[in-house]
Design an enzyme around this catalytic site. Structure first.
Site: not given
Ligand code: NAD
Length: 494
Positions: A245, A248, A300, A398
């Site tokens: 989040t 996001g 997630c 989470e």
């Molecule tokens: P994350 O948000 O740390 O990273 C996700 C992606 O974003 C990666 O490719 C990362 O390199 C990129 N990223 C990180 N920081 C960024 C920034 N400042 N600017 C642009 N891009 C950036 O998540 P994670 O640790 O890889 O995965 C775990 C998270 O994903 C959990 O919160 C989980 O709930 C979520 N998730 C959600 C779903 C869904 O469908 N709702 C599915 C799988 C995982």
């Protein structure tokens, strides 16, 4: 074939994973020449060096993708032609399941057999479903007055950037990229830095299937140096994201600061699972409650808050603990493993800090320890806390690991209130044998998906996504196409 641990170990010995980015139909080094190591969390050993791309690589990939989109080499092919290519991709995924599941397991620690036997076949099926759907989508004619004809047609957007996490690396990449390609867009995919290998391999398969060069690109690297430039890029028309989040929210800001690109977000969750005493098959409910440990709890939509009605609480907790033991951490190459390694050391430490917090807030009923396997301590035993209330950090935040928080409740109204008291709204589950209650509670729960007498259901046929801070938009089903197209109206006077 009997895929023993030796079978997979032999495969590992013969594996030379590609670590370069993929731009304009070719594997390429990063422009700076920089790389970073890809580490197997289950052994601590390096598997490959990955191209460390940055803004210049993003600019190159986006400009190629835009040029190919504008040329119409893919976008102007008929839906049936695109279907044919994507069906070939589905077949190639099936043909390469062994390598794909092994790469996935080595990269992020999941049990290889779970990936091979369940996730990869489902993924091939997903690509096939999307491909088959694309030439069955009809556009619209509005019911205007005689003399006016208003055509409403779906149009591809242009360059779609997909930024994905590490927990289901290939699934998340394919959930975004394939419907985007099916609609005729060009795609730039950024895998998580922890899990680039299957995204890189996917590029080879996409090319072999017949997607023209430059229409599908993979830019590897870190969030701030690859993800942010994609989010801020003026020529990216749509940004599809799955991840936390927190990140996001960054993408919403990047969009506002650049070109107001469409931003689709699948973010975090803290899903409730309510078990009422009137549930006929409580043993099955306990078994499913323990599925929270699937994929090391790195899911997630996992039902991480288990709400149990007072009268059955103690017996039910005992049953959940019994089934939790099936998820004892094991070498991910062992075909019997149900729980593998956490994705990386930093994440293991983060989850263990939550376990320590839990010990001060609630009662540790099972697990709570790291386990060392093959010299790696990235293994955590399934962990269950009882005596949790919804104000505690282990109930609110989470954790993204194998940690279950069990909350006792007295009434249906109280259960609904606790379940909805969260910033997230991805999934929710209810166990009851009372039909009216099943409907009543499902309606009251604020979540993108509610499951009754089951948990964590996902299918290409059914939309998947969240409300509140779990995100917007939907992956899967025909609704996924809405994210990667815009509606064009053409008025004709006759
Ligand atoms: P994350 O948000 O740390 O990273 C996700 C992606 O974003 C990666 O490719 C990362 O390199 C990129 N990223 C990180 N920081 C960024 C920034 N400042 N600017 C642009 N891009 C950036 O998540 P994670 O640790 O890889 O995965 C775990 C998270 O994903 C959990 O919160 C989980 O709930 C979520 N998730 C959600 C779903 C869904 O469908 N709702 C599915 C799988 C995982």
């Amino acid at each position: 074939m009997n895929r023993s641990i030796e079978f997979w170990q032999t495969k590992v010995a013969g594996l030379k994973p590609e670590g370069r980015a993929f731009i304009d139909g070719k594997y390429v080094d990063s422009i700076s020449g920089k790389t970073f190591p890809c580490i197997n969390p289950a052994t601590g050993k390096e598997i490959a060096q990955i191209a460390e791309c940055e803004r210049a690589d993003v600019d190159l990939a986006v400009s190629v993708a835009k040029r190919r989109f504008d040329s119409g080499v893919w976008a102007k092919r008929s839906p049936t032609e695109r279907k044919t290519v994507l069906l070939k991709l589905a077949a190639l995924i099936q043909d390469n399941m062994e390598e794909l599941s092994l790469l996935e397991s080595l990269d992020m620690g999941k049990p290889v057999e779970v990936s091979y036997a369940y996730e990869m076949p489902e993924l091939g099926g997903y690509v096939q479903w999307v491909a088959e759907a694309v030439d069955k989508l009809y556009d619209e004619v509005a019911p205007t007055a005689l003399g006016d004809l208003a055509l409403i047609r779906r149009e591809a957007l242009g360059v779609v950037a997909c930024v994905v996490p590490w927990n289901f690396p290939l699934d998340m990449a394919i959930w975004k990229c394939v419907p985007a390609l099916a609609m005729g867009n060009s795609v730039v995919l950024k895998p998580a830095e922890q899990s680039s290998l299957t995204a890189i391999k996917l590029a080879e398969l996409v090319k072999a299937a017949g997607v023209p060069d430059g229409v599908f690109n993979v830019v590897t690297g870190f969030g701030e140096t690859v993800g942010a430039p994609l989010g801020l890029h003026m020529d990216v028309a749509c940004l599809a994201f799955t991840g936390s989040t927190e990140v996001g929210k960054h993408f919403l800001r990047y969009s506002a600061e650049s070109n107001m690109k469409l931003v689709w977000l699948e973010c975090g969750g803290k899903s409730p699972n309510i078990v009422f005493a009137d549930t006929e098959n409580l043993d099955q409910a306990a078994k499913l409650a323990a599925r929270v440990f699937y994929n090391q709890g790195e899911v997630c939509s996992s039902p991480t808050r288990l709400l149990v009605e007072e009268g059955i609480h103690d017996d039910f907790v005992a049953q959940v603990i019994k089934y939790a033991k099936d998820y004892e951490p094991t070498d991910p190459l062992d075909p019997n493993a149900l729980m593998g390694a956490m994705v990386e050391d930093i994440h293991t430490q983060r989850v263990m800090r939550y376990v320590e917090t839990g010990k001060t807030e609630a009662t540790l009923a099972y697990g709570g320890e790291q386990v060392v396997i093959n010299g790696s301590s990235n293994f955590i035993r399934p962990t269950i806390f009882t005596g949790v209330n919804n104000e505690m950090r282990i109930a609110k935040e989470e954790i993204f690991g194998p940690v279950l928080s069990i909350i006792k409740f007295k009434t249906e109204a109280e259960a609904i209130e606790i379940a909805n008291d969260s910033i997230y709204g991805l999934m929710a589950s209810v166990f009851t044998s009372n039909l009216s209650r099943a409907h009543r509670v499902s309606e009251a729960l604020k979540a993108g998906t509610v499951t009754v007498n089951t948990v964590d259901m996902v299918s290409p046929l059914v939309p998947f996504g969240g409300v509140k801070q779990s995100g917007n938009g939907r992956d899967n089903s025909l609704h996924a196409f809405d994210k990667y197209s815009s509606l064009k109206t053409t008025w004709i006077k006759y």
